[in-house]
Write a protein that holds these residues in place. Structure first.
Motif, PDB file in Angstrom:
ATOM      1  N   MET A  58       0.847  -1.190   0.000  1.00 30.92           N
ATOM      2  CA  MET A  58       0.000   0.000   0.000  1.00 30.92           C
ATOM      3  C   MET A  58       0.876   1.231   0.000  1.00 30.92           C
ATOM      4  N   ALA A  59       0.653   2.177  -0.921  1.00 33.49           N
ATOM      5  CA  ALA A  59       1.440   3.399  -0.989  1.00 33.49           C
ATOM      6  C   ALA A  59       1.098   4.319   0.157  1.00 33.49           C
ATOM      7  N   ALA A  60       2.035   5.244   0.465  1.00 32.64           N
ATOM      8  CA  ALA A  60       1.815   6.182   1.555  1.00 32.64           C
ATOM      9  C   ALA A  60       0.558   6.992   1.291  1.00 32.64           C
ATOM     10  N   GLY A  61      -0.279   7.117   2.325  1.00 29.36           N
ATOM     11  CA  GLY A  61      -1.485   7.913   2.205  1.00 29.36           C
ATOM     12  C   GLY A  61      -2.705   7.139   1.751  1.00 29.36           C
ATOM     13  N   GLU A  62      -2.523   5.912   1.219  1.00 27.03           N
ATOM     14  CA  GLU A  62      -3.665   5.117   0.804  1.00 27.03           C
ATOM     15  C   GLU A  62      -4.325   4.495   2.028  1.00 27.03           C
ATOM     16  N   VAL A  63      -5.616   4.191   1.899  1.00 23.91           N
ATOM     17  CA  VAL A  63      -6.350   3.633   3.033  1.00 23.91           C
ATOM     18  C   VAL A  63      -6.983   2.311   2.633  1.00 23.91           C
ATOM     19  N   PHE A  64      -7.007   1.406   3.589  1.00 28.15           N
ATOM     20  CA  PHE A  64      -7.803   0.197   3.450  1.00 28.15           C
ATOM     21  C   PHE A  64      -9.058   0.390   4.289  1.00 28.15           C
ATOM     22  N   TRP A  65     -10.207   0.032   3.737  1.00 26.20           N
ATOM     23  CA  TRP A  65     -11.432   0.125   4.505  1.00 26.20           C
ATOM     24  C   TRP A  65     -11.621  -1.153   5.319  1.00 26.20           C
ATOM     25  N   PRO A  66     -12.489  -1.123   6.319  1.00 26.54           N
ATOM     26  CA  PRO A  66     -12.738  -2.339   7.111  1.00 26.54           C
ATOM     27  C   PRO A  66     -13.241  -3.472   6.222  1.00 26.54           C
ATOM     28  N   ASP A  67     -12.816  -4.682   6.520  1.00 24.51           N
ATOM     29  CA  ASP A  67     -13.196  -5.838   5.707  1.00 24.51           C
ATOM     30  C   ASP A  67     -14.707  -6.001   5.606  1.00 24.51           C
ATOM     31  N   GLU A  68     -15.418  -5.646   6.682  1.00 25.86           N
ATOM     32  CA  GLU A  68     -16.866  -5.867   6.679  1.00 25.86           C
ATOM     33  C   GLU A  68     -17.618  -4.900   5.762  1.00 25.86           C
ATOM     34  N   LEU A  69     -16.948  -3.846   5.275  1.00 25.19           N
ATOM     35  CA  LEU A  69     -17.630  -2.848   4.451  1.00 25.19           C
ATOM     36  C   LEU A  69     -18.250  -3.485   3.208  1.00 25.19           C
ATOM     37  N   PHE A  70     -17.548  -4.446   2.598  1.00 19.99           N
ATOM     38  CA  PHE A  70     -18.049  -5.077   1.388  1.00 19.99           C
ATOM     39  C   PHE A  70     -18.323  -6.564   1.587  1.00 19.99           C
ATOM     40  N   ALA A  71     -18.435  -7.000   2.828  1.00 15.11           N
ATOM     41  CA  ALA A  71     -18.589  -8.425   3.112  1.00 15.11           C
ATOM     42  C   ALA A  71     -19.919  -8.982   2.606  1.00 15.11           C
ATOM     43  N   ASP A  72     -20.951  -8.108   2.518  1.00 14.12           N
ATOM     44  CA  ASP A  72     -22.282  -8.608   2.168  1.00 14.12           C
ATOM     45  C   ASP A  72     -22.712  -8.193   0.766  1.00 14.12           C
ATOM     46  N   LEU A  73     -21.758  -7.995  -0.145  1.00 13.56           N
ATOM     47  CA  LEU A  73     -22.140  -7.711  -1.526  1.00 13.56           C
ATOM     48  C   LEU A  73     -23.004  -8.840  -2.084  1.00 13.56           C
ATOM     49  N   ASP A  74     -24.117  -8.480  -2.695  1.00 16.22           N
ATOM     50  CA  ASP A  74     -25.020  -9.472  -3.287  1.00 16.22           C
ATOM     51  C   ASP A  74     -24.615  -9.661  -4.746  1.00 16.22           C
ATOM     52  N   ARG A  75     -23.935 -10.772  -5.018  1.00 16.35           N
ATOM     53  CA  ARG A  75     -23.394 -11.004  -6.356  1.00 16.35           C
ATOM     54  C   ARG A  75     -24.374 -11.702  -7.292  1.00 16.35           C
ATOM     55  N   THR A  76     -25.547 -12.055  -6.789  1.00 17.42           N
ATOM     56  CA  THR A  76     -26.520 -12.766  -7.638  1.00 17.42           C
ATOM     57  C   THR A  76     -27.849 -12.021  -7.753  1.00 17.42           C
ATOM     58  N   GLY A  77     -28.030 -10.972  -6.974  1.00 18.90           N
ATOM     59  CA  GLY A  77     -29.299 -10.252  -6.977  1.00 18.90           C
ATOM     60  C   GLY A  77     -29.411  -9.261  -8.123  1.00 18.90           C
ATOM     61  N   PRO A  78     -30.516  -8.513  -8.157  1.00 13.98           N
ATOM     62  CA  PRO A  78     -30.778  -7.601  -9.275  1.00 13.98           C
ATOM     63  C   PRO A  78     -30.039  -6.260  -9.187  1.00 13.98           C
ATOM     64  N   VAL A  79     -29.510  -5.904  -8.007  1.00 18.21           N
ATOM     65  CA  VAL A  79     -28.847  -4.603  -7.844  1.00 18.21           C
ATOM     66  C   VAL A  79     -27.434  -4.693  -8.408  1.00 18.21           C
ATOM     67  N   PRO A  80     -27.071  -3.846  -9.374  1.00 17.39           N
ATOM     68  CA  PRO A  80     -25.736  -3.921  -9.984  1.00 17.39           C
ATOM     69  C   PRO A  80     -24.633  -3.800  -8.947  1.00 17.39           C
ATOM     70  N   LEU A  81     -23.559  -4.539  -9.168  1.00 18.30           N
ATOM     71  CA  LEU A  81     -22.452  -4.522  -8.216  1.00 18.30           C
ATOM     72  C   LEU A  81     -21.811  -3.146  -8.115  1.00 18.30           C
ATOM     73  N   TYR A  82     -21.689  -2.437  -9.243  1.00 16.78           N
ATOM     74  CA  TYR A  82     -21.065  -1.108  -9.172  1.00 16.78           C
ATOM     75  C   TYR A  82     -21.868  -0.191  -8.257  1.00 16.78           C
ATOM     76  N   PHE A  83     -23.206  -0.326  -8.300  1.00 19.03           N
ATOM     77  CA  PHE A  83     -24.084   0.511  -7.481  1.00 19.03           C
ATOM     78  C   PHE A  83     -23.915   0.171  -6.002  1.00 19.03           C
ATOM     79  N   GLN A  84     -23.788  -1.119  -5.690  1.00 21.07           N
ATOM     80  CA  GLN A  84     -23.574  -1.521  -4.301  1.00 21.07           C
ATOM     81  C   GLN A  84     -22.242  -0.996  -3.767  1.00 21.07           C
ATOM     82  N   VAL A  85     -21.195  -1.113  -4.586  1.00 19.54           N
ATOM     83  CA  VAL A  85     -19.872  -0.629  -4.168  1.00 19.54           C
ATOM     84  C   VAL A  85     -19.903   0.879  -3.965  1.00 19.54           C
TER      85      VAL A  85
END
Length: 253
Positions: A1-28
């Motif tokens: 990771m470069a200086a100044g970059e951030v990692f978000w908490p793992d749980e932020l994207f833990a529940d992405l729905d990869r099979t539902g009707p809501v587009p993944l880009y919209f969820q992210v």
């Protein structure tokens, strides 16, 4: 990771729905927006590049790119050359009122910054003299400043003032808004003629605003008058369109 970059908490994207009707880009995009607004990802933080984010989330680069673009369009992220994608507090929406940019930034809880690029006494050319109601060649105060919000450049401001305001100092310009300084000298600004437009960036504006060469900028030209009808300020400014917009209310007659 470069200086100044951030990692978000793992749980932020833990529940992405990869099979539902809501587009993944919209969820992210929604999760990133929430994390920015709550401070989980703080203002000024830099995100990883799109490839790294896609790898971490198991998503394609186009999906990540579209999610990030959604937040760029909302003014929550900004792409900066040589720096990457950075979190900001949101684009500045300025009401079309008789206020200065400095006042608009502080009133909306942004942190304004100022770089004074030019501060001089110079003879007025014909265009400046016409707007200030003085003879061409008369001395005026010429100012050029770069205004930023939360560390991101927003505008390049060029102003001309009557010579009686030559006692305004560079230090004062760095710390306060121009209209604040004029009011402190007894000026009551009552009315202004203003024109809003757009054009391509020119000269050093691309470098100062950290935008692509020849990219679009919003423009504003204004002549402000005091209570006696004398012109006290003429300015022509340009703004980053991804960080700035004008807002007005229209009323039917």
């Amino acid at each position: 990771m470069a200086a100044g970059e951030v990692f978000w908490p793992d749980e932020l994207f833990a529940d992405l729905d990869r099979t539902g009707p809501v587009p993944l880009y919209f969820q992210v995009a929604n999760r990133l927006e929430s994390a920015i607004q709550t401070g989980t990802i703080p203002t000024g933080a830099r995100l990883e590049n799109e490839i790294a984010i896609g790898h971490r989330l198991g998503l394609s680069r186009p999906t990540v790119r579209r999610a990030i673009q959604e937040l760029v369009d909302k003014g929550l992220l900004v792409r900066r050359r040589g720096i990457g994608t950075q979190v900001v507090q949101g684009a500045v929406t300025r009401p079309v009122e008789l206020t200065s940019l400095y006042e608009d930034l502080t009133s909306t809880h942004h942190t304004p910054g100022t770089d004074v690029l030019v501060h001089e006494v110079a003879p007025a050319d014909a265009a400046v003299a016409l707007r200030l109601g003085i003879d061409a060649g008369s001395d005026v105060v010429h100012l050029r400043r770069r205004r930023s919000t939360d560390g991101v450049p927003v505008a390049v401001l060029t102003n001309y003032l009557p010579i009686e305001f030559s006692n305004i100092t560079t230090e004062q310009l760095e710390q306060k808004g121009l209209y604040q300084l004029l009011r402190a000298r007894g000026v009551a600004i009552r009315v202004a003629q203003q024109k809003i437009g757009a054009r391509s960036a020119r000269g050093d504006e691309c470098e100062l605003l950290d935008i692509d060469r020849g990219g679009p900028v919003l423009t504003m030209e204004r002549v402000a008058f005091d209570a006696s009808g004398h012109a006290v300020e003429y300015g022509h400014h340009c703004y980053r369109p991804d960080m700035y917009s004008f807002e007005t209310t229209l009323v039917a007659k």
